[in-house]
Design an enzyme around this catalytic site. Structure first.
Site, PDB file in Angstrom:
ATOM      1  N   THR A  71     -32.690  -1.661 -15.018  1.00 37.18           N
ATOM      2  CA  THR A  71     -33.313  -2.591 -14.896  1.00 37.18           C
ATOM      3  C   THR A  71     -32.867  -3.785 -13.958  1.00 37.18           C
ATOM      4  OG1 THR A  71     -34.187  -2.132 -17.720  1.00 37.18           O
ATOM      5  CG2 THR A  71     -34.552  -4.249 -16.572  1.00 37.18           C
ATOM      6  N   THR A  72     -31.764  -3.818 -14.386  1.00 36.87           N
ATOM      7  CA  THR A  72     -30.954  -5.148 -13.399  1.00 36.87           C
ATOM      8  C   THR A  72     -31.115  -5.183 -12.217  1.00 36.87           C
ATOM      9  OG1 THR A  72     -29.721  -5.757 -15.390  1.00 36.87           O
ATOM     10  CG2 THR A  72     -29.293  -6.435 -13.171  1.00 36.87           C
ATOM     11  N   TYR A  82     -43.517   1.614 -23.253  1.00 32.87           N
ATOM     12  CA  TYR A  82     -45.364   1.723 -23.632  1.00 32.87           C
ATOM     13  C   TYR A  82     -46.279   2.306 -24.110  1.00 32.87           C
ATOM     14  CZ  TYR A  82     -49.619   0.098 -21.744  1.00 32.87           C
ATOM     15  OH  TYR A  82     -50.910  -0.393 -21.841  1.00 32.87           O
ATOM     16  N   TYR A 103     -30.287   5.205 -23.042  1.00 30.76           N
ATOM     17  CA  TYR A 103     -30.342   3.550 -23.547  1.00 30.76           C
ATOM     18  C   TYR A 103     -31.368   3.161 -23.614  1.00 30.76           C
ATOM     19  CZ  TYR A 103     -30.822  -1.230 -20.597  1.00 30.76           C
ATOM     20  OH  TYR A 103     -31.148  -2.484 -20.660  1.00 30.76           O
ATOM     21  N   ARG A 117     -37.515  -4.506 -24.647  1.00 30.67           N
ATOM     22  CA  ARG A 117     -38.341  -3.409 -23.449  1.00 30.67           C
ATOM     23  C   ARG A 117     -38.789  -2.083 -23.292  1.00 30.67           C
ATOM     24  NH1 ARG A 117     -36.989  -5.912 -18.809  1.00 30.67           N
ATOM     25  NH2 ARG A 117     -35.101  -7.527 -18.681  1.00 30.67           N
ATOM     26  N   LYS A 155     -25.994   3.519 -24.775  1.00 22.06           N
ATOM     27  CA  LYS A 155     -25.988   2.064 -24.522  1.00 22.06           C
ATOM     28  C   LYS A 155     -26.934   1.467 -25.264  1.00 22.06           C
ATOM     29  CE  LYS A 155     -27.381  -1.013 -20.416  1.00 22.06           C
ATOM     30  NZ  LYS A 155     -28.275  -1.219 -19.694  1.00 22.06           N
ATOM     31  N   ILE A 184     -22.043  -2.028 -20.274  1.00 21.61           N
ATOM     32  CA  ILE A 184     -23.000  -1.787 -19.261  1.00 21.61           C
ATOM     33  C   ILE A 184     -23.612  -3.790 -18.847  1.00 21.61           C
ATOM     34  CG2 ILE A 184     -24.683  -1.041 -17.446  1.00 21.61           C
ATOM     35  CD1 ILE A 184     -24.373   1.945 -19.197  1.00 21.61           C
TER      36      ILE A 184
END
Length: 290
Positions: free
Chosen positions: A43-44, A106, A132, A137, A160, A202
């Protein structure tokens, strides 16, 4: 296998396009600063706004630049299992050491759906997979029990964890076993995460403060929590400032102050507000970065 401080690497842009030269320079800088691994196109790394071709290119270039010196865990997640399989197979072909696979966002699968998704990803390649789990999110939370089911698969090796619930580490040790790799996704609580049995982070902040982040991780892994706390006190204002607005925007601005890359981001993200810029500058001074 995977431990310590691993920056969730930003994807640098110049005039709206990938800046591959700067990407390679960032890899060299992180290795020189002591980062224990590199995690591109998470995402980053602005994976939501990268094209498929750009995503693949970033993975390839990072793997090539790292050249086996530290592990590369390539972002390979999607809310489409079919697309996730394509991404993870590409990561394997590119030479990545592992894959970071986010819980499908989603479409809100059930826990059984999560098991089916990760099992399909697992069976599609030979890479070690880091789950993750980021409910804020993805709007789905993988429970410790579900993670325990997946941990029985030989290549589901860790998580993560972005739940911000430090007790999850202990709960997941019970369901997944003490050797399951637990990595924090929350810079501000990474010290406490490791005290509960985690082995790394992370990190977003590690993009701009890789040496301090790696030193903090090494201190915790060596059991020197007094030293880790001293470093945490230096970093805490930076953690807070960077996440005042979306973290990747804050950290790209911080990196731009050090001349590492531009602060360009892609819409719908926008540059930092003036007030947050002041917070970031002050926090960098507190950490000794400016």
């Amino acid at each position: 296998m995977f431990k310590g401080s691993m920056p969730a690497l930003v994807t640098p842009f110049k005039d709206g396009e990938l800046d591959i030269k700067t990407l390679k320079n960032l890899v060299e800088w992180h290795i020189d600063q002591g980062s224990h691994g590199i995690v591109p196109v998470g995402t980053t790394g602005e994976s939501p706004t990268l094209s498929h071709e750009e995503h693949d290119l970033v993975v390839e270039e990072v793997v090539r630049a790292v050249n086996g010196r530290v592990p590369v865990i390539a972002g390979s997640g999607s809310n489409s299992t079919r697309e996730g399989i394509r991404l993870i197979r590409h990561a394997e072909e590119a030479g990545a050491d592992g894959a970071l696979v986010v819980t499908p966002y989603y479409n809100k699968p059930t826990q059984d759906g999560l098991v089916a998704h990760y099992t399909a990803m697992h069976d599609a390649c030979n890479l070690p997979i880091i789950i993750y789990n980021i409910p804020p999110r993805s709007v789905v939370d993988m429970t410790p029990d579900t993670m325990g089911v997946l941990a029985r698969l030989p290549r589901i090796v860790g998580v993560k964890d972005a739940t911000a619930d430090i007790s999850r580490v202990s709960k997941q040790r019970l369901t997944c076993g003490p050797d399951f790799i637990q990595l924090s996704a929350e810079d501000a609580t990474a010290l406490g995460f490791n005290a509960h049995g985690g082995v790394g982070c992370i990190s977003v902040t590690a993009n701009v403060a890789p040496k301090l982040c790696s030193q903090l991780q090494e201190a915790t892994l060596n059991g020197d929590f007094r030293k880790a706390l001293e470093i945490q006190d230096k970093l805490m204002p930076l953690h807070m400032a960077v996440f005042t607005e979306p973290g990747l925007v804050g950290v790209k601005y911080a990196m731009s102050l050090l001349g590492l890359c531009t602060d360009e981001v892609r819409l719908p993200l926008t540059p930092l507000s003036d007030g947050t810029r002041i917070l970031v500058k002050d926090a960098m001074k507190h950490a000794g970065l400016l």
